[in-house]
Enzyme design. Structure first.
Site, short mmCIF file in Angstrom:
data_model
loop_
_atom_site.label_atom_id
_atom_site.label_comp_id
_atom_site.label_asym_id
_atom_site.label_seq_id
_atom_site.Cartn_x
_atom_site.Cartn_y
_atom_site.Cartn_z
N GLU A 112 -64.19 -42.97 -39.88
CA GLU A 112 -64.01 -43.31 -41.30
C GLU A 112 -63.32 -44.66 -41.48
O GLU A 112 -63.34 -45.24 -42.58
CB GLU A 112 -63.18 -42.22 -42.00
CG GLU A 112 -63.91 -40.89 -42.19
CD GLU A 112 -64.13 -40.11 -40.90
OE1 GLU A 112 -63.25 -40.13 -40.02
OE2 GLU A 112 -65.20 -39.49 -40.76
N ASN A 113 -62.70 -45.17 -40.43
CA ASN A 113 -61.94 -46.42 -40.58
C ASN A 113 -62.83 -47.66 -40.80
O ASN A 113 -62.33 -48.72 -41.18
CB ASN A 113 -61.01 -46.64 -39.38
CG ASN A 113 -59.80 -45.73 -39.37
OD1 ASN A 113 -59.29 -45.35 -38.33
ND2 ASN A 113 -59.30 -45.36 -40.56
N TRP A 114 -64.16 -47.51 -40.62
CA TRP A 114 -65.06 -48.63 -40.93
C TRP A 114 -65.04 -48.95 -42.41
O TRP A 114 -65.51 -50.01 -42.82
CB TRP A 114 -66.50 -48.30 -40.49
CG TRP A 114 -66.65 -48.06 -39.03
CD1 TRP A 114 -66.76 -46.84 -38.42
CD2 TRP A 114 -66.73 -49.04 -37.99
NE1 TRP A 114 -66.90 -47.02 -37.05
CE2 TRP A 114 -66.88 -48.35 -36.76
CE3 TRP A 114 -66.68 -50.45 -37.96
CZ2 TRP A 114 -66.98 -49.01 -35.53
CZ3 TRP A 114 -66.78 -51.09 -36.74
CH2 TRP A 114 -66.93 -50.38 -35.55
N HIS A 136 -50.45 -53.13 -37.10
CA HIS A 136 -51.29 -52.63 -36.00
C HIS A 136 -50.82 -53.21 -34.66
O HIS A 136 -50.83 -52.51 -33.64
CB HIS A 136 -52.76 -52.97 -36.25
CG HIS A 136 -53.35 -52.27 -37.44
ND1 HIS A 136 -53.15 -50.93 -37.67
CD2 HIS A 136 -54.11 -52.72 -38.48
CE1 HIS A 136 -53.78 -50.58 -38.79
NE2 HIS A 136 -54.35 -51.65 -39.30
N ASP A 166 -50.28 -42.85 -37.17
CA ASP A 166 -50.51 -43.32 -38.56
C ASP A 166 -49.28 -44.04 -39.10
O ASP A 166 -48.16 -43.76 -38.70
CB ASP A 166 -50.86 -42.10 -39.43
CG ASP A 166 -51.49 -42.51 -40.76
OD1 ASP A 166 -51.98 -43.66 -40.86
OD2 ASP A 166 -51.48 -41.68 -41.68
N TRP A 175 -45.90 -49.69 -42.66
CA TRP A 175 -44.77 -50.30 -41.93
C TRP A 175 -44.78 -51.81 -42.16
O TRP A 175 -43.74 -52.42 -42.41
CB TRP A 175 -44.92 -49.98 -40.45
CG TRP A 175 -43.80 -50.43 -39.57
CD1 TRP A 175 -42.64 -49.76 -39.30
CD2 TRP A 175 -43.72 -51.67 -38.84
NE1 TRP A 175 -41.85 -50.49 -38.44
CE2 TRP A 175 -42.49 -51.66 -38.14
CE3 TRP A 175 -44.56 -52.76 -38.70
CZ2 TRP A 175 -42.09 -52.72 -37.32
CZ3 TRP A 175 -44.17 -53.82 -37.88
CH2 TRP A 175 -42.94 -53.78 -37.21
N ARG A 182 -62.63 -49.72 -44.14
CA ARG A 182 -61.58 -50.70 -44.46
C ARG A 182 -62.18 -52.09 -44.59
O ARG A 182 -63.36 -52.29 -44.29
CB ARG A 182 -60.51 -50.65 -43.36
CG ARG A 182 -59.86 -49.28 -43.31
CD ARG A 182 -58.69 -49.23 -42.38
NE ARG A 182 -58.08 -47.90 -42.43
CZ ARG A 182 -56.88 -47.62 -42.00
NH1 ARG A 182 -56.12 -48.56 -41.48
NH2 ARG A 182 -56.41 -46.38 -42.09
N GLY A 189 -49.98 -49.67 -41.43
CA GLY A 189 -50.16 -50.50 -42.62
C GLY A 189 -48.92 -50.48 -43.50
O GLY A 189 -48.41 -51.53 -43.93
C1 IPE Z 1 -56.24 -41.40 -39.08
O1 IPE Z 1 -55.48 -42.20 -39.94
C2 IPE Z 1 -56.95 -42.25 -38.08
C3 IPE Z 1 -56.12 -42.92 -37.09
C4 IPE Z 1 -54.84 -42.78 -36.94
C5 IPE Z 1 -56.83 -43.80 -36.19
P1 IPE Z 1 -56.04 -42.69 -41.35
O2 IPE Z 1 -54.95 -43.50 -41.97
O3 IPE Z 1 -57.34 -43.36 -41.17
O4 IPE Z 1 -56.28 -41.33 -42.12
P2 IPE Z 1 -56.33 -41.03 -43.68
O5 IPE Z 1 -57.26 -42.04 -44.29
O6 IPE Z 1 -54.93 -41.19 -44.19
O7 IPE Z 1 -56.81 -39.63 -43.78
C1 IPE Z 2 -52.98 -46.06 -38.46
O1 IPE Z 2 -52.25 -46.77 -39.40
C2 IPE Z 2 -53.86 -46.94 -37.63
C3 IPE Z 2 -55.30 -46.84 -37.94
C4 IPE Z 2 -55.84 -45.98 -38.75
C5 IPE Z 2 -56.18 -47.79 -37.28
P1 IPE Z 2 -52.83 -47.06 -40.85
O2 IPE Z 2 -53.53 -48.37 -40.83
O3 IPE Z 2 -53.66 -45.94 -41.34
O4 IPE Z 2 -51.49 -47.18 -41.68
P2 IPE Z 2 -51.25 -46.66 -43.16
O5 IPE Z 2 -51.58 -45.21 -43.18
O6 IPE Z 2 -52.14 -47.45 -44.06
O7 IPE Z 2 -49.81 -46.93 -43.40
MG MG Z 3 -53.23 -44.27 -42.39
#
Ligand code: IPE
Ligand code: IPE
Ligand code: MG
Length: 240
Positions: free
Chosen positions: A65-67, A35, A18, A23, A69, A21
C-alpha cells in the site's frame, strides 16, 4: 549471558516499524529524514537479538500500500533501500545474520532486486540471527500469490485438491521456511496490523507502543521481549 536467562523468549519477533514520518515532521524536517533515522535503528535491534534469545526477526520496511505515497517519498525510500543494503551487507554477514526478503519483487527495480539477491546469497551460510525484510509486502497479496501457485500445481496434476489443509498453504507463502511470529510489535501508537503477516500471526501476541520507530532503542526492545515470558499463550485450550 547464562543460557537460562532467555528461557521463554519469543523465538520469532516481527516489527511494524512505524512513525518515521511523524518523527521527522515533529522536528520540522522532511519525511525522508525520518526514514534515514529509522534505517539506522535496525542494526542495533538486530544485534540485540542473540542475547535476548530471539532467533528470527522480521521487519516491515515497505508495504504493497505504500506505493500510494508521493513519488518523491517512494523514490527516496527505494534509494534508501539500495543504499542500506550496499552499506550494511558486510556487517550483517560478519555478525552472522542470515538475510531474507519477503514480498513481491515484480514492482521493484532491477538494481534493487540484484542487491537483494546478492545479500541473500552472501549471508546464506549464517545462522546466528535470521533477519527477514518485508519489502513490497502485503499479507493479502502474499496469500493471493500463494493461491495462484497452489492452483497451478493442481492444474498441473502435482497437487490433489482433496489433500489441501491448513498445512498446505503456508508452504506456498513467502515465509515458507520461517516459523510463525510469536510476538508482533508495532511502534508509533497505531493499533492496527496494516496487512502484515496475516496468515502467520494468527496466534501471535501483539504489543503496540507509542514510541516512534527512530526512537526505538535496544532497551525498549529488551523490555518488550523480556515481558513476553509472562504471557499465558493458551492456543484455544484451557490454562493449566
Ligand atoms: C505499515 O505502516 C507499513 C510499514 C511499516 C512498512 P503504514 O504507515 O504504511 O501503515 P498505515 O497506513 O498507518 O496503516
Ligand atoms: C514507517 O513510517 C515507514 C514506512 C511505512 C515506509 P511512516 O512513514 O509510516 O511514518 P508515519 O506513520 O507517517 O509517521
Ligand atoms: Mg505510518
Amino acid at each position: 549471558m547464562a543460557p537460562d536467562s532467555t528461557k521463554g523468549a519469543p523465538r520469532h519477533v516481527a516489527i511494524i516499524m512505524d512513525g518515521n514520518g511523524r518523527w521527522a515532521q515533529r522536528q520540522g524536517k522532511p519525511r525522508l529524514f525520518g526514514h534515514h533515522a529509522g534505517a539506522k535503528r535496525v542494526r542495533e535491534i538486530v544485534e540485540a537479538c542473540p542475547d535476548l534469545g530471539v532467533k528470527y526477526l522480521t521487519i516491515f520496511a515497505f508495504s504493497t500500500e505504500n506505493w500510494k505515497r508521493t513519488q518523491t517519498e517512494v523514490a527516496g525510500l527505494m534509494s534508501l533501500f539500495r543504499r542500506y543494503i550496499t552499506k550494511e551487507a558486510r556487517a550483517l554477514r560478519d555478525e552472522g545474520v542470515r538475510v531474507r526478503f519477503i514480498g513481491d519483487r515484480v514492482r521493484l527495480d532491477a538494481k534493487l532486486i540484484a542487491l537483494m539477491d546478492e545479500l541473500e546469497e552472501m549471508t546464506s551460510m549464517n545462522d546466528r540471527v535470521h533477519l527477514t525484510i518485508a519489502l513490497n509486502y502485503g499479507g493479502r497479496d502474499e496469500v493471493a500469490r500463494a493461491t495462484k501457485r497452489l492452483a497451478q500445481d493442481v492444474a498441473d496434476g502435482k497437487l490433489d485438491p482433496a489433500t489441501v489443509d491448513e498445512e498446505t498453504l503456508p508452504k506456498y507463502l513467502d515465509t515458507c521456511v520461517l516459523p510463525d511470529p510469536d510476538l508482533v510489535i508495532r511502534t508509533s501508537g497505531e493499533a492496527r496490523i496494516s496487512n502484515f503477516l496475516l496468515w502467520q500471526s494468527a496466534y501471535a501476541e501483539y504489543e503496540f507502543i507509542d514510541t516512534l520507530w527512530p526512537d526505538f532503542s535496544r532497551d525498549v526492545f529488551a523490555g518488550i521481549v523480556n515481558g513476553f515470558g509472562g504471557r499465558d499463550r493458551r492456543f484455544g485450550a484451557v490454562a493449566t
